[in-house]
Design a protein around this motif. Structure first.
Motif, PDB file in Angstrom:
ATOM      1  N   ASP A   1      -2.463   2.821  -6.542  1.00  0.00           N
ATOM      2  CA  ASP A   1      -1.069   2.693  -6.129  1.00  0.00           C
ATOM      3  C   ASP A   1      -0.969   2.462  -4.621  1.00  0.00           C
ATOM      4  O   ASP A   1      -0.068   1.764  -4.154  1.00  0.00           O
ATOM      5  N   GLU A   2      -1.917   2.993  -3.837  1.00  0.00           N
ATOM      6  CA  GLU A   2      -1.914   2.751  -2.390  1.00  0.00           C
ATOM      7  C   GLU A   2      -2.178   1.279  -2.090  1.00  0.00           C
ATOM      8  O   GLU A   2      -1.569   0.698  -1.184  1.00  0.00           O
ATOM      9  N   GLU A   3      -3.071   0.652  -2.864  1.00  0.00           N
ATOM     10  CA  GLU A   3      -3.344  -0.772  -2.668  1.00  0.00           C
ATOM     11  C   GLU A   3      -2.114  -1.605  -3.028  1.00  0.00           C
ATOM     12  O   GLU A   3      -1.764  -2.552  -2.314  1.00  0.00           O
ATOM     13  N   PHE A   4      -1.457  -1.247  -4.130  1.00  0.00           N
ATOM     14  CA  PHE A   4      -0.240  -1.957  -4.503  1.00  0.00           C
ATOM     15  C   PHE A   4       0.833  -1.789  -3.436  1.00  0.00           C
ATOM     16  O   PHE A   4       1.476  -2.758  -3.038  1.00  0.00           O
ATOM     17  N   LEU A   5       1.023  -0.578  -2.976  1.00  0.00           N
ATOM     18  CA  LEU A   5       2.050  -0.319  -1.973  1.00  0.00           C
ATOM     19  C   LEU A   5       1.766  -1.097  -0.687  1.00  0.00           C
ATOM     20  O   LEU A   5       2.672  -1.691  -0.101  1.00  0.00           O
ATOM     21  N   ALA A   6       0.513  -1.115  -0.251  1.00  0.00           N
ATOM     22  CA  ALA A   6       0.155  -1.849   0.964  1.00  0.00           C
ATOM     23  C   ALA A   6       0.482  -3.337   0.812  1.00  0.00           C
ATOM     24  O   ALA A   6       1.004  -3.967   1.735  1.00  0.00           O
ATOM     25  N   LEU A   7       0.201  -3.900  -0.358  1.00  0.00           N
ATOM     26  CA  LEU A   7       0.540  -5.303  -0.600  1.00  0.00           C
ATOM     27  C   LEU A   7       2.054  -5.513  -0.613  1.00  0.00           C
ATOM     28  O   LEU A   7       2.574  -6.440   0.002  1.00  0.00           O
ATOM     29  N   MET A   8       2.749  -4.634  -1.328  1.00  0.00           N
ATOM     30  CA  MET A   8       4.198  -4.781  -1.489  1.00  0.00           C
ATOM     31  C   MET A   8       4.949  -4.649  -0.165  1.00  0.00           C
ATOM     32  O   MET A   8       6.055  -5.174  -0.030  1.00  0.00           O
ATOM     33  N   MET A   9       4.357  -3.975   0.793  1.00  0.00           N
ATOM     34  CA  MET A   9       5.012  -3.792   2.086  1.00  0.00           C
ATOM     35  C   MET A   9       4.851  -5.006   2.993  1.00  0.00           C
ATOM     36  O   MET A   9       5.502  -5.094   4.025  1.00  0.00           O
ATOM     37  N   GLN A  10       4.008  -5.963   2.583  1.00  0.00           N
ATOM     38  CA  GLN A  10       3.867  -7.194   3.351  1.00  0.00           C
ATOM     39  C   GLN A  10       5.090  -8.075   3.097  1.00  0.00           C
ATOM     40  O   GLN A  10       5.531  -8.223   1.965  1.00  0.00           O
TER      41      GLN A  10
END
Length: 167
Positions: free
Chosen positions: A41-50
């Motif tokens: 979920d941290e990887e998804f969140l990092a992507l989604m914040m771009q």
């Protein structure tokens, strides 16, 4: 952008709506069900914040906290886009959710005036290949041994769909 209904899939109406950061935990759980090397979920969140990353989620209408039926995550850079990942819950596969998610993505890219969309898919994933070919994607490359499978390794096929409008 508001969600739009998909109709009645297996007696349950689904809606496709834009992803929000709070969806990252649901994406990670679904990704783990469908991929051998899932993202956190941290990887998804990092992507989604771009700022150039967007996506859509399909969930049962009126059940925001229920597990999603599927999602797609994509990135747009200038006029080229790529599907980063797409997943449909095993229980919901072959019911039109993948097509609906890709349709939402294509509409978004049309509005953003993107000119082409790329994706990579495991050469052994026949349902996905069928969907992408129906949507007008053509194979433009191949990465041998890219995916680990139960039987060894399989190639990733790079596919592209031209999105240019007639001028």
């Amino acid at each position: 952008m508001m969600g739009f209904p998909l109709g009645n899939l297996r007696n349950r109406p689904f809606v496709v709506e834009p992803l929000v950061n709070a969806d990252s935990i649901h994406l990670a759980k679904l990704h783990a069900l469908t991929f051998s090397q899932p993202w956190s979920d941290e990887e998804f969140l990092a992507l989604m914040m771009q700022g150039n990353v967007f996506g859509f989620i399909a969930r049962e209408e009126g059940k925001r906290s229920a597990p999603p039926g599927g999602f797609v995550l994509a990135r747009l850079v200038v006029d080229e886009a790529e599907i980063l990942t797409i997943a449909v819950a095993p229980s919901e596969q072959r019911r039109g959710l993948g097509h609906a998610l890709m349709d939402a993505t294509l509409r978004h890219l049309h509005n953003a005036r993107a000119e082409m969309l790329f994706l990579e898919v495991d050469e052994t994933n026949m349902p996905a290949l069928t969907l992408y070919r129906r949507l007008g994607f053509k194979q433009v490359g191949k990465r041998p041994g890219y995916y680990e499978t139960a039987g060894g390794r399989s190639a990733a096929l790079t596919m592209r769909r031209d999105l240019k409008r007639a001028r």
